[in-house]
Design a protein around this motif. Structure first.
Motif: not given
Ligand SMILES: Cc1ncc(COP(=O)(O)O)c(C=O)c1O
Length: 427
Positions: A9-10, A14-23, A37-40
């Protein structure tokens, strides 16, 4: 061809999903610090975000990545282990657990002999404190103000007030004294103390290095009062200070030594409470008193043995010290170039605090270092102290890269601070 795991995913998604479902709360803080930034991809000392920007990891997750990311010897051992093993059943015997525990007994200070394994460091601290209370039959535990031992039950109680205040009432009997102050400890001791627990070099407090007589006096006070001496080397152990165990510098043997983080090379969760023979009378009466389904997972044990092979290979610890010295020479140049911003440093091996002139500069420096391609954070209880904890395998040219980035970051910090901006985040 199997689809890759990294970058499906872009970064934005990932940032959006993390905010929506993790924290969402964490995402907010990452944004403030410029670290959304998302570690890859990751390899050795380097970490790449999903956009491909490269960082030198000088955080190492507090020591998890002591051997860098995906150390080839450990990855190969884990792959090989997956051919034959799984986690194992924690209440049964285990060949791999026995082998690792024997190796740890060979390497541990003094006459430390037994190991009880857990997945996380906090749980290993819980085990250490349970053993101390069970063995002594006493209630009191003395630890350090600004200490951190994890967020689980007894470990949380042993940590600083700040971590605990929302969860009162906690386990009773815990008290804190200033770290490095043997007189304060002496005044707090009595015959109801089960354990004295300290990080050998407290990281969250700002990488503090206690006086030469501190741990010998802690040992003497524990002996005098019949208390169990516990050292937390979840961050400071396993070669981080240029010695296998940080406490070797003080020449004393704790009754319990706790290890974790880098223990299995960053590819499998494993932590350990290692203890001296006399304490085992308690577990002998209650051999199943602490159970943990994933404690001492066999895959992790195999990874840990490979990690230890590398850490004990000839010249490994000398390299840690040599790279630490190289950093130190660079810090001196940075202080000369930025006398208004740099106050000094503390160092043992590659466990380093780079100290800025005031607390508000730490969050600025974290932000600026990120922009200059270095991942490093300030200390919770001493934000002016930047924790510089690179992988122990860092090379001379990579050290120089970090120092160049620090020079650039300091210039950025000067601009940010002169603009009168508030620091982006203070815990
Ligand atoms: C000194 C120290 N002790 C204990 C812990 C807890 O370890 P874990 O996060 O594996 O529970 C940490 C974690 O950062 C730590 O730094």
């Amino acid at each position: 061809m199997e689809e890759r795991l990294i970058g499906r995913a872009s970064e934005e998604r990932v940032v959006r999903e993390f905010a929506d479902h993790v924290s969402p709360g964490r995402v907010e803080v990452y944004r403030l610090l410029g670290f959304d930034r998302v570690p890859g991809r990751r390899e050795g000392v380097y970490l790449y975000d999903l956009s491909g920007k490269r960082y030198i990891n000088c955080r190492s997750s507090g020591g998890v990545f002591n051997l860098g990311h995906r150390p080839p010897r450990v990855v190969a051992a884990l792959r090989r282990a997956l051919e034959e093993l799984d986690i194992g059943d924690h209440i049964l015997l285990s060949e791999q657990r026995a082998r690792l525990a024997r190796r740890l007994a060979e390497l541990a200070p003094g006459d430390i002999r037994y190991t009880l394994f857990t997945p996380g460091g906090g749980e290993a601290i819980d085990v250490a404190l349970k053993l101390a209370r069970g063995w002594t039959g006493r209630p009191r535990v003395i630890s350090a103000r600004h200490g951190y031992h994890g967020h689980t039950g007894l470990a949380l109680s042993a940590g600083d007030e700040r971590f605990k205040r929302h969860f009162e009432p906690l386990a009773p009997g815990f008290e804190q004294v200033p770290f490095g102050d043997a007189d304060a400890l002496e005044a707090a001791m009595d015959d109801r103390v089960a354990a004295v627990i300290f990080e050998t070099i407290p990281a969250t407090a700002g990488i503090l290095i206690p006086p030469a007589d501190f741990f010998p006096r802690v040992r003497e006070l524990c002996d005098r009062w019949g208390a169990v001496m516990i050292l937390d080397e979840v961050q400071a152990g396993l070669g981080r200070t240029g010695r296998m165990w940080a406490i070797e510098e003080w020449g004393v043997t704790p009754d319990i030594l706790v290890s974790g983080k880098g223990l299995s090379g960053g590819v499998y969760p494993l932590s350990a409470a290692m203890y001296r023979g006399h304490l085992d009378t308690f577990f002998r009466r209650h051999p199943f008193i602490h159970l943990s389904s994933f404690g001492g997972a066999e895959l992790g044990c195999v990874a840990a043995l490979a990690m230890l092979e590398e850490t004990t290979s000839p010249g490994f610890l000398d390299h840690v010290e040599a790279m630490g010295r190289r950093f130190e020479a660079g810090y001196a140049r940075l202080k000369e170039a930025h006398p208004d911003l740099v106050a000094g440093w503390r160092r043992r091996g590659l466990m380093m605090a780079f100290e800025l002139a005031e607390d508000r500069l730490g969050p600025f420096m974290t932000y600026a270092l990120g922009k200059h391609g270095v991942l490093a954070i300030f200390s919770d209880f001493r934000p002016r102290a930047m924790q510089i904890m690179p992988p122990l395998i860092i090379t001379a040219s990579e050290v120089d890269e970090v120092l160049t980035a620090m020079d650039g970051a300091l210039a950025t910090v000067r601009e940010l601070a002169a603009g009168g901006a508030d620091p982006p985040y203070i815990p």
